[in-house]
Design an enzyme around this catalytic site. Structure first.
Site, PDB file in Angstrom:
ATOM      1  N   LYS A   1       6.391  -4.458 -10.453  1.00  0.00           N
ATOM      2  CA  LYS A   1       6.208  -4.039 -12.247  1.00  0.00           C
ATOM      3  C   LYS A   1       5.949  -2.389 -12.058  1.00  0.00           C
ATOM      4  CE  LYS A   1       3.866  -6.967 -14.154  1.00  0.00           C
ATOM      5  NZ  LYS A   1       3.003  -7.811 -14.525  1.00  0.00           N
TER       6      LYS A   1
ATOM      7  N   LYS B   1      -3.136  -8.747  -6.669  1.00  0.00           N
ATOM      8  CA  LYS B   1      -3.842  -9.517  -7.796  1.00  0.00           C
ATOM      9  C   LYS B   1      -4.950 -10.370  -7.101  1.00  0.00           C
ATOM     10  CE  LYS B   1      -2.216 -11.226 -11.726  1.00  0.00           C
ATOM     11  NZ  LYS B   1      -1.506 -10.366 -12.666  1.00  0.00           N
TER      12      LYS B   1
ATOM     13  N   ASP C   1       7.318   3.218 -13.444  1.00  0.00           N
ATOM     14  CA  ASP C   1       6.903   4.483 -12.856  1.00  0.00           C
ATOM     15  C   ASP C   1       5.259   4.627 -13.179  1.00  0.00           C
ATOM     16  OD1 ASP C   1       9.262   5.267 -12.164  1.00  0.00           O
ATOM     17  OD2 ASP C   1       9.649   6.038 -14.151  1.00  0.00           O
TER      18      ASP C   1
ATOM     19  N   HIS D   1       0.947  -1.062  -0.182  1.00  0.00           N
ATOM     20  CA  HIS D   1       0.116   0.024   0.145  1.00  0.00           C
ATOM     21  C   HIS D   1       0.923   1.292   0.156  1.00  0.00           C
ATOM     22  CE1 HIS D   1      -2.954  -2.903   1.759  1.00  0.00           C
ATOM     23  NE2 HIS D   1      -3.576  -2.604   0.779  1.00  0.00           N
ATOM     24  N   HIS D   2       2.223   1.219  -0.491  1.00  0.00           N
ATOM     25  CA  HIS D   2       3.006   2.261  -0.363  1.00  0.00           C
ATOM     26  C   HIS D   2       2.319   3.324  -1.201  1.00  0.00           C
ATOM     27  CE1 HIS D   2       4.503   0.511  -3.930  1.00  0.00           C
ATOM     28  NE2 HIS D   2       5.196   1.676  -4.250  1.00  0.00           N
TER      29      HIS D   2
ATOM     30  N   SER E   1      -3.327   0.436 -18.430  1.00  0.00           N
ATOM     31  CA  SER E   1      -4.526   0.444 -17.395  1.00  0.00           C
ATOM     32  C   SER E   1      -4.382   1.725 -16.612  1.00  0.00           C
ATOM     33  CB  SER E   1      -4.641  -0.883 -16.613  1.00  0.00           C
ATOM     34  OG  SER E   1      -5.024  -1.843 -16.951  1.00  0.00           O
TER      35      SER E   1
ATOM     36  N   LYS F   1      -2.985  -2.104  -7.611  1.00  0.00           N
ATOM     37  CA  LYS F   1      -3.461  -2.679  -8.947  1.00  0.00           C
ATOM     38  C   LYS F   1      -3.096  -4.064  -9.265  1.00  0.00           C
ATOM     39  CE  LYS F   1      -5.187  -0.880 -12.875  1.00  0.00           C
ATOM     40  NZ  LYS F   1      -5.865  -2.092 -13.059  1.00  0.00           N
TER      41      LYS F   1
END
Ligand code: NAD
Length: 472
Positions: A95, A107, A100, A65-66, A363, A71
């Site tokens: 990833k 997931k 960036d 959660h940084h 995305s 995602k």
């Protein structure tokens, strides 16, 4: 546990540890980055079309959660389990950092074989899965944003968006709860093929570095390179399509039912047509059937793109791989043991958490589009065209040369959504590749690109915690 049985998440962590040892970060900080923050395992009943009831097992893991939202895709596969979703969520964290994209990693997965269910059953499963995520606050534009993965696509994403917005109809940003949606549901042009297009950009860039190609005994450039693809799904098909467009030759395909080869090149679209009709790539005219699907990986070729599932190239078959370059289209297709062995043999492995990042890059663009409620290019396309025309007219006046209407139209075209998405994707993948090569060079070329990509990700994530003053 034998060496072969190292779990997927442990393999990701081994790669992490190898890179972490090269950094100077506080051990506590490295532990925070490495561990999976939350995993939600739930079950729900499915009433099948024939009236039977089945219990479905499902997961969602949020690794880091940084940055928010988290995602990551949702996969439908019988191989889904807690370890797999945690490993894939961790890969998503790294990833996003490498390319960036300002998200944490997540997931999800449902333990089903999607071929064994009707469309209606799959819809009921997907909607109930979404409902369960909503109940536990595991989905939302600023919380956690799923996307397609193995066994899912735009149709499932549309069901997710529809269920989410039905449950929270007043949420203006509701459709940003998921990406990979069909266009009419708030999707973006280029998302469906983004991962494969990204893998192709990466492969082209790799082949364009003359120094690296020379070390492999190959000529620079993609044209004429012999490629084998494992998995003819979203990632594999689109990768093959774009590589062929750039002049590569598709010499082998491995699919679920078996593998085929033709050193003179396979006609991708005809293979896809045949598979649609017969459900098999086997017995394709002019091609040879191989004894098993795994034999496809061992074909003589320059570039191998495993784009199906994890753990395909292991310490067992790695010595028989003939490819000089392996571009990981899938997540985790090469185990950490195999990766070390291939590197020692001089095979160039382009790691998954960089190579297949094209999907999450686009995305991210889709999420931005949903939050801004406007299509990319809508405001500026015509303005750009008119500005270019004014420049060209000035050139005409000052040079006494006149352009034909065709020339004017071609040179003054403003960028539309697809142009901007593909250009943003290309720039991201190309820039990241050269950064990874630089990190490798800083380490005197003694580390592989996977380790370089982990070093890059760890350094970028570490800054988020250091900025909070938690660690020096
Ligand atoms: P998909 O379901 O569209 O395609 C997977 C293909 O692999 C199918 O055609 C299937 O029949 C085939 N396959 C399954 N088992 C196989 C085997 N043992 N040997 C050969 N072929 C086999 O899935 P996808 O979305 O293309 O995902 C493939 C991989 O790429 C996964 O590891 C996924 O996590 C990863 N990935 C996908 C995306 C994306 O945007 N879809 C993004 C990043 C990474």
């Amino acid at each position: 546990m034998s060496k072969q049985d190292v779990s997927f998440f442990d393999q990701v962590n081994r790669n992490f540890d190898r890179a972490a040892a090269l950094t100077k970060h506080h051990p506590g900080l490295l532990q925070i980055i490495k561990n999976c923050n939350s995993v939600y395992h739930f079950t729900f009943p499915l009433e099948k079309d024939n009236g039977d009831v089945e219990v479905i097992h499902a997961w969602r893991a949020e690794h880091s959660h940084h940055k928010l939202p988290t995602k990551g895709g949702i996969r439908y596969s019988t191989g889904v389990n807690e370890d797999e979703v945690m490993a894939l969520a961790a890969l998503m964290t790294y990833k996003c950092a490498v390319v960036d994209v300002p998200f944490g990693g997540a997931k999800g997965g449902i333990k089903i074989d999607n071929r064994a269910y009707s469309k209606d059953e799959l819809e009921r499963i997907t909607r109930r899965y979404t409902f369960e995520l909503v109940k536990k606050n595991f989905i939302g534009a600023g919380i956690d944003v799923p996307a397609p993965d193995f066994g899912t696509g735009p149709r499932e994403m549309a069901w997710i968006a529809d269920t989410f917005t039905a449950l929270a109809p007043d949420k203006l940003d509701g459709p940003a709860c998921v990406t990979g949606k069909p266009l009419a549901q708030g999707g973006i042009r280029g998302r469906a093929e983004a991962t494969g297009r990204g893998v192709a950009f990466v492969t082209r860039e790799v082949c364009n570095v003359a120094e690296d190609m020379k070390a492999l005994g190959l000529q620079p450039g993609l044209a004429g390179k012999r490629v084998v693809i494992q998995g003819l799904g979203n990632v594999g098909y689109n990768t093959a399509k774009f590589l062929i467009q750039e002049g590569a030759i598709l010499v082998g395909i491995s699919e679920y039912e078996g593998a085929i080869a033709n050193p003179d090149g396979l006609d991708l679209e005809k293979v896809v047509d045949q598979r649609l009709q017969t459900k098999s790539v086997l017995n394709f005219p002019g091609a040879t059937n191989l004894p098993s699907r795994m034999d496809g990986l061992e074909l003589d070729c320059d570039i191998l793109v495993p784009a199906a599932l994890e753990n395909q190239i292991t310490a067992e078959n790695a010595p028989r791989i003939k490819a000089k370059v392996i571009v990981e289209g899938a997540n985790g297709p090469v185990t950490s043991d195999a990766s070390e062995a291939l590197d020692a043999r001089g095979v160039l492995v382009i790691p998954d958490h960089y190579a297949n990042a094209g999907g999450v890059v686009v995305s991210y663009f889709e999420w931005l589009k949903n939050l801004s409620h406007v299509r990319f290019g809508r405001m500026e396309k015509r303005f750009e065209e008119q500005a270019y025309r004014r420049i060209l007219k000035t050139v005409e006046r000052n040079t006494q040369r006149s352009f034909s209407e065709q020339e004017l139209a071609a040179a003054s075209q403003g960028a539309d959504e697809a142009d901007l998405v593909n250009s943003g994707l290309e720039d991201t993948m190309v820039t990241a590749f050269h950064r990874l090569r630089e990190i490798r060079a800083v380490h005197k070329n003694q580390i592989d690109l996977r380790t370089a990509a982990f070093v890059d990700a760890i350094d970028k994530i570490a800054i988020c915690y250091q900025d909070l003053g938690i660690f020096p």
